[in-house]
Design a protein around this motif. Sequence first.
Motif, PDB file in Angstrom:
ATOM      1  N   HIS A   5     -11.003  -5.844   3.326  1.00  0.00           N
ATOM      2  CA  HIS A   5     -10.237  -7.094   3.341  1.00  0.00           C
ATOM      3  C   HIS A   5     -10.089  -7.653   1.943  1.00  0.00           C
ATOM      4  N   GLU A  53      -5.598  -7.268   5.262  1.00  0.00           N
ATOM      5  CA  GLU A  53      -6.432  -6.199   5.834  1.00  0.00           C
ATOM      6  C   GLU A  53      -5.918  -4.871   5.299  1.00  0.00           C
ATOM      7  N   LYS A  80     -15.811  -7.831   5.880  1.00  0.00           N
ATOM      8  CA  LYS A  80     -15.788  -8.638   7.097  1.00  0.00           C
ATOM      9  C   LYS A  80     -16.883  -8.085   8.009  1.00  0.00           C
ATOM     10  N   TYR A 161     -17.860 -13.294   5.926  1.00  0.00           N
ATOM     11  CA  TYR A 161     -17.182 -12.610   4.828  1.00  0.00           C
ATOM     12  C   TYR A 161     -18.086 -12.613   3.613  1.00  0.00           C
TER      13      TYR A 161
END
Length: 402
Positions: A5, A53, A80, A161
């Motif tokens: 990510h 993503e 993530k 995250y």
Amino acid sequence: MNYEHILIRYAELSLKGKNRKKFESKLEQNIKQALITFPNVKTNRSFGRMFVELHGEDEKAVSEKLKGVFGVYSFSPALKLSLTETNIVDGALWAMKDALPSGSGSFKVTVRRVNKDFPIGSQDMNKVVGGYVLRNMQDLTVDVHQPEVELKVEIRQEAAYVTCKSVRGAGGLPVGTSGKVMLMLSGGIDSPVAGYLALKRGVTIEAIHFHSPPYTNDRARQKVEDIAKVLTQYGGDIKLHIVPFTDIQTKIHKQIPDNYEMTVTRRFMLRIAAVLAEERKAKGIVNGESLGQVASQTLESMYTINEVTNLPILRPLITMDKLEVIDYAKAIGTYDLSILPYEDCCTIFLPAESKTRPTREKSERYEHWLAIDDMVQQAIDGITTVDLKLGEASQPDFEQLF
Ligand code: ATP
Ligand code: MG
């Protein structure tokens, strides 16, 4: 493990109150557009954050593209992780090892718990993560003031995250959120930079170029097209309107005293740009003028030339020195094109000496001999438009921009 990510931050946008939704969706659209060559990439948004993503696309290559997107203030490759303590500490350790491959250095942990359902509070989680990393990387020290690596953990509703570095973005506002302007694009060094800086504040641009065949040739025209293509990398698709200008220049040369030729030429350019701007629903005109740089750019000249339109004229370079403009031109990738030695329409016919303090009264008196409206309309009728698409030019070196 791998960064899957990229977390995007867009500080200035969050100040925009009710316009925020529009800004966010424009930004997301522009990011998608900029990353169009990465077919697996997806974007999504949640609570003032945006994520790219990667789905297997190369994080470094995607980052390079992101650096050119206006409205992005900074971004961070992020892990993530699902919401368990073990997952989070393992992820944090992986990210630290990735950031400090030698294994030694200083760091600081910042945990933010947005999701109050997560059972461990921010302070406690700070200790848990920091302790785990320290136990597993022997040569690490904690430095809360000037750490080499700032390990950030954000515990949100859907996931946690983890990020270790922050990359500076291009800043500004997303292109398409500030309306449209008409850029007066010559083949010179300045106007492409002016276009870039206008794009940075969120406008979309169409470009207008005055062309005087046979005095200016096809290569000069091609050069302007190539410059506009470079700008598409920052601003998406650009329409380039080419205006036939030979007739007007010939008439001016015949009718107007030498020392007012330049002033009157500029007034015609501006009139035509203004008519086209209205037709194309652009709410302003951008040019590459810098105060006092040449005779046509003194305050008196601008005052006299500006008389022909009420549209706002944006002059992003107004306070810049030539050397500053050149630095920008090199960084955005237009300089090498701009210095190609083709004739510009402004340099043909023009006498060596132009008035540095032209007046409105004299300009009007001299122009009285010309059928202004017809000349403007004829030029407008002769316009040819080229549609330039994003991605037709090569990637600039964004590092140089900051
Ligand atoms: P540039 O490097 O942008 O040509 P300059 O310093 O050479 O700028 P001028 O040639 O006096 O300055 O032009 C001032 C501005 O007028 C330009 O920055 C540009 O916005 C506009 N302009 C000049 N020539 C043209 C042209 N042929 N077509 C469109 N716009 C022009
Ligand atoms: Mg010029």
